[in-house]
Design an enzyme around this catalytic site. Structure first.
Site, short mmCIF file in Angstrom:
data_model
loop_
_atom_site.label_atom_id
_atom_site.label_comp_id
_atom_site.label_asym_id
_atom_site.label_seq_id
_atom_site.Cartn_x
_atom_site.Cartn_y
_atom_site.Cartn_z
N CYS A 64 0.85 -1.19 0.00
CA CYS A 64 0.00 0.00 0.00
C CYS A 64 0.89 1.25 0.00
CB CYS A 64 -0.89 -0.01 1.24
SG CYS A 64 -1.85 1.49 1.50
N CYS A 67 0.17 3.47 3.60
CA CYS A 67 0.73 3.12 4.92
C CYS A 67 2.12 2.51 4.85
CB CYS A 67 -0.22 2.18 5.66
SG CYS A 67 -0.37 0.52 4.92
#
Length: 215
Positions: A64, A67
């Site tokens: 991701c 994050c």
């Protein structure tokens, strides 16, 4: 092995203490995240948990970009490096010096350090000096001796700049008497660095320590 029930609960709670312990793979989007990722939660049937980022990537998932789950270990190492640098320095290092040491930008370092410890690097340095004063007082030193032994240049610097009564939750004379008559509340919090104990009086925080137990 990852316990799916515990992992799902941690993901629902966005529990930062589980970051680095497993990653959340979202099969419908092809990405994997930290348990604490702020992105909207996927449906349970689209989720699979992996112990390590490498396992998620082997299953065809990508990290991701929000994050950055594959940066957890690097972040943890940077925070520990900064803590060691502050503890070994005679005077508190500047943020840009610490950033250069870790390879992070000052802004990013400030963010991850505060995320993991609850304090900025400068705040941690102040808390460390206060802790050294407290240790000296507990060992029987006078207030003046404790102030200079902790690295303060003068008593006025200590009282004016550090505001001991507010930063540590009690005045130094009371601390040297074992905090007699003062009510102290405490709690433990799981962080990347281990269990952190936080204690406070009605005036403020009086203790911040890692991996020293509850006794």
């Amino acid at each position: 092995m990852v316990d799916d029930k515990i992992a799902w609960q941690a993901m629902e709670n966005r529990d930062r203490s589980f970051d680095g312990k497993f990653v959340t793979g979202v099969l419908s989007t092809g990405i994997y995240c930290r348990p604490s990722c702020a992105a909207r939660h996927p449906k349970r049937e689209n989720v699979r948990f992996f112990a390590k980022p490498e396992q998620a990537e082997a299953a065809g998932l990508r990290a991701c970009l929000r994050c950055l789950p594959n940066d957890v270990a690097r972040d943890e190492g940077a925070v520990k490096l900064v803590i060691d640098a502050i503890r070994m320095a005679e005077t508190a290092p500047k943020l840009n010096e610490l950033a250069e040491l870790t390879g992070y930008s000052p802004t990013h370092l400030q963010r991850i350090f505060k995320r993991d410890t609850g304090l900025s690097p400068a705040g941690y340095a102040r808390a460390l000096r206060s802790e050294r004063v407290e240790d000296a007082l507990a060992g029987g030193a006078s207030v003046t001796e404790a102030i200079y032994d902790a690295g303060y240049g003068s008593a006025s610097q200590f009282y004016e700049e550090r505001k001991m009564g507010q930063r540590t939750g009690m005045n130094p004379n009371i601390w040297s008497n074992g905090g007699e008559g003062v009510t102290v509340h405490w709690a433990t919090v799981e962080t990347y660095l281990g269990t952190m104990l936080v204690a406070a009086t009605e005036k403020g925080v009086c203790c911040l320590s890692f991996n020293e137990g509850e006794t």
